[in-house]
Design a protein around this motif. Structure first.
Motif, short mmCIF file in Angstrom:
data_model
loop_
_atom_site.label_atom_id
_atom_site.label_comp_id
_atom_site.label_asym_id
_atom_site.label_seq_id
_atom_site.Cartn_x
_atom_site.Cartn_y
_atom_site.Cartn_z
N ASP A 1 7.47 -4.59 -6.10
CA ASP A 1 7.33 -4.07 -7.45
C ASP A 1 8.54 -3.20 -7.78
OD1 ASP A 1 4.82 -5.19 -7.42
OD2 ASP A 1 3.72 -3.30 -7.50
N ALA A 2 8.91 -3.15 -9.05
CA ALA A 2 9.89 -2.16 -9.49
C ALA A 2 9.27 -0.78 -9.33
CB ALA A 2 10.28 -2.40 -10.94
N ASN A 3 10.00 0.14 -8.74
CA ASN A 3 9.45 1.48 -8.51
C ASN A 3 10.16 2.54 -9.33
OD1 ASN A 3 8.89 0.58 -5.16
ND2 ASN A 3 7.29 1.43 -6.46
N LEU A 4 9.39 3.35 -10.00
CA LEU A 4 9.91 4.59 -10.56
C LEU A 4 9.77 5.73 -9.55
CD1 LEU A 4 8.52 3.93 -14.06
CD2 LEU A 4 10.90 4.57 -13.65
N SER A 5 8.66 5.73 -8.82
CA SER A 5 8.46 6.74 -7.77
C SER A 5 9.57 6.63 -6.73
CB SER A 5 7.11 6.54 -7.08
OG SER A 5 7.11 7.22 -5.83
N ILE B 1 -3.29 -2.70 -6.68
CA ILE B 1 -2.20 -1.96 -6.07
C ILE B 1 -0.83 -2.45 -6.54
CG2 ILE B 1 -1.05 -1.60 -3.84
CD1 ILE B 1 -3.89 -1.33 -2.61
N SER B 2 -0.70 -3.77 -6.68
CA SER B 2 0.62 -4.36 -6.92
C SER B 2 0.73 -4.96 -8.32
CB SER B 2 0.90 -5.44 -5.87
OG SER B 2 1.94 -6.29 -6.28
N GLN B 3 1.90 -4.83 -8.92
CA GLN B 3 2.21 -5.52 -10.18
C GLN B 3 2.38 -7.02 -9.94
OE1 GLN B 3 4.12 -4.15 -13.49
NE2 GLN B 3 2.35 -2.81 -13.25
N ARG B 4 2.88 -7.38 -8.78
CA ARG B 4 3.38 -8.74 -8.56
C ARG B 4 2.44 -9.65 -7.80
NH1 ARG B 4 7.96 -11.25 -10.40
NH2 ARG B 4 9.12 -11.53 -8.47
N ILE C 1 0.83 -1.22 0.00
CA ILE C 1 0.00 0.00 0.00
C ILE C 1 0.86 1.27 0.00
CG2 ILE C 1 -1.93 -1.18 1.13
CD1 ILE C 1 -1.33 0.43 3.67
N ILE C 2 2.14 1.15 0.39
CA ILE C 2 3.01 2.33 0.29
C ILE C 2 3.97 2.26 -0.89
CG2 ILE C 2 2.91 2.96 2.73
CD1 ILE C 2 5.54 1.51 3.18
N CYS C 3 4.19 1.07 -1.45
CA CYS C 3 5.17 0.98 -2.55
C CYS C 3 4.74 0.11 -3.72
CB CYS C 3 6.53 0.55 -2.01
SG CYS C 3 6.53 -1.03 -1.17
N GLY C 4 3.46 -0.27 -3.78
CA GLY C 4 2.98 -0.94 -4.99
C GLY C 4 3.06 0.01 -6.18
N ALA C 5 3.31 -0.55 -7.38
CA ALA C 5 3.43 0.31 -8.56
C ALA C 5 2.12 0.41 -9.34
CB ALA C 5 4.54 -0.21 -9.47
N VAL D 1 3.04 7.94 -3.58
CA VAL D 1 2.70 6.51 -3.66
C VAL D 1 2.44 6.14 -5.11
CG1 VAL D 1 1.07 4.75 -2.92
CG2 VAL D 1 1.78 6.54 -1.32
N GLU D 2 3.26 5.24 -5.65
CA GLU D 2 3.24 5.04 -7.10
C GLU D 2 1.89 4.53 -7.62
OE1 GLU D 2 6.83 3.52 -8.68
OE2 GLU D 2 6.02 3.27 -10.69
N TRP D 3 1.27 3.57 -6.91
CA TRP D 3 0.01 3.03 -7.44
C TRP D 3 -1.08 4.09 -7.45
CZ3 TRP D 3 -4.52 2.65 -4.56
CH2 TRP D 3 -4.42 2.74 -3.16
N LEU D 4 -1.03 5.03 -6.53
CA LEU D 4 -2.03 6.10 -6.49
C LEU D 4 -1.74 7.15 -7.57
CD1 LEU D 4 -2.84 6.94 -2.76
CD2 LEU D 4 -4.45 6.33 -4.59
N ALA D 5 -0.47 7.41 -7.83
CA ALA D 5 -0.11 8.35 -8.89
C ALA D 5 -0.61 7.83 -10.24
CB ALA D 5 1.40 8.56 -8.93
N LYS D 6 -0.37 6.53 -10.47
CA LYS D 6 -0.82 5.92 -11.73
C LYS D 6 -2.34 5.90 -11.79
CE LYS D 6 1.40 2.15 -13.30
NZ LYS D 6 1.76 0.71 -13.32
#
Lengths: 67, 557
Positions: free
Chosen positions: B295-299, B251-254, B231-235, B412-417
């Motif tokens: 997940d791989a993170n860009l954020s 939330i998660s790629q994986r 929830i803090i680092c899912g992409a 948070v990457e999943w929220l940005a996307k």
């Protein structure tokens, strides 16, 4: 921070600006519409960089297994 | 064999402050690879071209050739942390990562010397270069059917973000090089983890731990944390199920690719806790915890929290202070959390209580915060310089997730996307099964700044920066100063032409005039630092005298 951006910069070397009131903070609905405008601008920009033919591009992205 | 890199004896913390977010760590990124104009191209061959292209870039950068071959002698992919070794005959072929995927260039180098290998990275059989060690201490190679960048060892989450992001610039440089070659089809690289057609590829984290911590304690302490860390680092991912058979966003790629709780495999039956026990260091002292669930993170903010919070939870486990929580059926819970973008669902615990993913994260935060205060590392002034920032970001992010989700979307990457996807859904009235949303998801991760949608948001300051662009650019060529990666990277940059190979725990010299190869072991991750070896590099411009002083030999002996 749309409200801050609309404030007049304070000028140090003239007194003339003193009488010019700082712009009031934007009302909430104006801020919301500014945010919407920002999203619209962003989407317009992204429309320009998205690969053409979304369906075909996404379908062709096939990966082999990894870890 | 004759000497180790000089340094004082290290305990298992190696002199790093304990109790907080500092420890030896690193990242691995397998990039998605795609040549739109050559849809049938062989993925392994394309990946080799990426490595080859970067070799050309580094050769331009450094006259000596800033590339070195990988030394496989310390790879032990079948060692299980639970105390046994898988027999080769019962291993999946993809687990045999200790063998070069094609010709054994390293073996040739060790047997005959570097003259057997042509300088352009292609040997006489026409085999492409599959493996490089970079001047920043990283490894760039072909892993299965993807190019992979493994960052150098760092000591803190900020550096982890920096050298992981440097890998994206390495990949970008290769993509640019290939795009400029009229003979080859352009290749796109994506920092994501699935093709949404049932295939996933990894983004791994590595954390050094004392071997004295029982593995069962690691499993118990980490599993509830890993179920909810997303929830803090899912992409973020468009599509539900391994093959995206159901429409939706998660939330998660994986998450949908994990099938078991604990195990050795990384490519099949993926486990929440991976037991690969390949310390790349003094084995009776350390284990390298190999984390495959991220997940791989860009954020940068998500990536910072991914490394920082996990390092802190490991500190809790080492101190015996991890929260005593057991999540009922963790694999199903992992997927339920990933599919619940409202963050309102409740997880069932082993004792029958029900709790939200957010509250479970708060429990870990409170425990990690208290332990860090008690050990003194969390102090803003007198602390370790990293833990305070991790705790601040962690609590701010959890607070935002509980209330102001719009604020959380800048970190948070999943929220940005998701906010970008929701913009499209509202403007164009798109359903989750619309291919355009799938394209936004894919192109989010394109590593080219002009095409990658994450980078478009970053350019508009809609994404939080943790490190500045100049620091990331420096990390493309500069190794971290405070781990053995400094020694490895400097050897590669300075003496690349005189190296036969290198790995995490060795550098192999092939110096003209010396009869045989000289292997310098680097089995202590916190030796070989700038403080310990910087003077050696300053004193010697030539590999022969450098090696002579390092090994205590007289020149030419």
């Amino acid at each position: 921070m749309a409200g801050q951006e609309q404030q007049q910069p304070q000028s140090r070397d003239t007194e003339v600006d003193e009488d010019v009131p700082a712009a009031p903070p934007a009302p909430a609905d104006a801020q919301a519409s500014a945010a919407t405008q920002g999203v619209d601008d962003l989407l317009d920009e992204i429309d320009g960089v998205l690969e053409s033919n979304a369906e075909e591009f996404v379908r062709a992205f096939v990966q082999k297994g990894g870890q | 064999m004759t000497a180790v890199v000089p340094g004082k004896p290290a305990d298992t913390a190696g002199g790093l402050p304990v109790g907080g977010a500092m420890r030896v760590m690193g990242s691995e990124t397998e990039y998605g690879i795609h040549a739109p104009s050559a849809p049938g191209a062989n993925a392994t061959m394309m990946s080799a071209r990426v490595i080859q292209a970067y070799a050309q870039v580094t050769r331009q950068r450094a006259a000596g050739g800033a590339e070195t071959r990988w030394d496989y002698t310390d790879e032990e992919p079948l060692h299980d942390a639970r105390g046994w070794t898988l027999e080769r005959s019962s291993a999946d072929p993809e687990q045999l990562t200790d063998q070069p995927p094609v010709l054994d260039a390293e073996a040739i180098a060790l047997a005959y010397g570097r003259q057997e290998l042509e300088a352009d990275g292609e040997d006489e059989s026409g085999t492409l270069l599959m493996n490089m060690v970079l001047g920043n201490g990283a490894r760039l190679y072909v892993d299965h059917a993807h190019p992979e960048y493994s960052s150098p060892e760092v000591t803190n989450p900020r550096a982890a973000v920096t050298w992981d992001a440097a890998g994206d610039l390495v990949a970008l440089a290769a993509v640019r090089r290939l795009a400029a070659d009229p003979e080859l089809p352009p290749i796109n690289l994506y920092k994501n983890n699935t093709d949404n057609k049932s295939v996933s590829y990894g983004s791994h984290e590595n954390y050094l731990m004392p071997r004295s911590v029982p593995f069962g304690e690691i499993v118990r302490g980490l599993t509830p944390f890993f179920v909810t860390r997303q929830i803090i680092c899912g992409a973020g991912r468009v599509g539900l199920g391994q093959d995206s058979a159901r429409a939706g966003y998660q939330i998660s790629q994986r998450a949908d690719f994990f099938e078991t709780e604990v195990g050795l495999e990384t490519t099949i039956r993926r486990p929440i806790i991976n037991t690969r026990d390949e310390p790349h260091a003094t084995a009776d002292k350390y284990r390298r915890l190999h984390v495959i669930i991220g997940d791989a993170n860009l954020s940068q903010a998500s990536n910072f929290l991914k490394f920082g919070t996990t390092a802190m939870v490991l500190s809790l486990i080492e101190a015996g202070l991890a929260p005593r929580i057991e999540v009922h059926e963790p694999v199903a819970a992992l997927q339920a959390v990933s599919h619940d973008t409202s963050l309102t669902g409740l997880l069932r615990l082993g004792d029958g209580r029900r709790i939200s993913a957010l509250d479970l994260q708060w429990i870990y935060f409170e425990a990690a915060s208290k332990h860090a205060q008690d050990t003194g590392v969390a102090d803003a002034v007198d602390g370790d310089g990293h833990t305070h920032e991790v705790l601040e970001r962690w609590s701010a992010t959890l607070s935002e997730l509980g209330g102001d989700r719009a604020a959380a979307a800048s970190s948070v990457e999943w929220l940005a996307k998701l906010s970008l996807l929701e913009g499209y859904r509202q403007r164009d009235g798109l359903g989750w099964d619309n291919a355009r949303l799938g394209l936004v998801d894919l192109q989010w991760a394109d590593i080219r700044p002009e095409k990658g949608l994450y980078y478009r948001l970053l350019a508009r300051d809609r994404m939080r920066r943790i490190v500045d662009d100049a620091a990331i650019a420096r990390a493309v060529t500069e190794p971290p100063s405070d781990t053995r990666a400094y020694f490895r990277g400097r050897c590669v940059s300075r003496f690349g032409a005189d190296l036969a190979g290198a790995s995490w725990d060795s550098v192999i010299f092939d110096v003209p005039g010396r009869g045989r190869l000289q292997r310098v072991p680097t089995r202590e991750p916190l030796r070989g630092t700038e403080a310990l070896t910087g003077g050696l590099f300053a004193r010697h411009r030539e590999a022969g005298t450098f090696l002579a002083e390092l090994l205590g030999l007289s020149p030419g002996s």
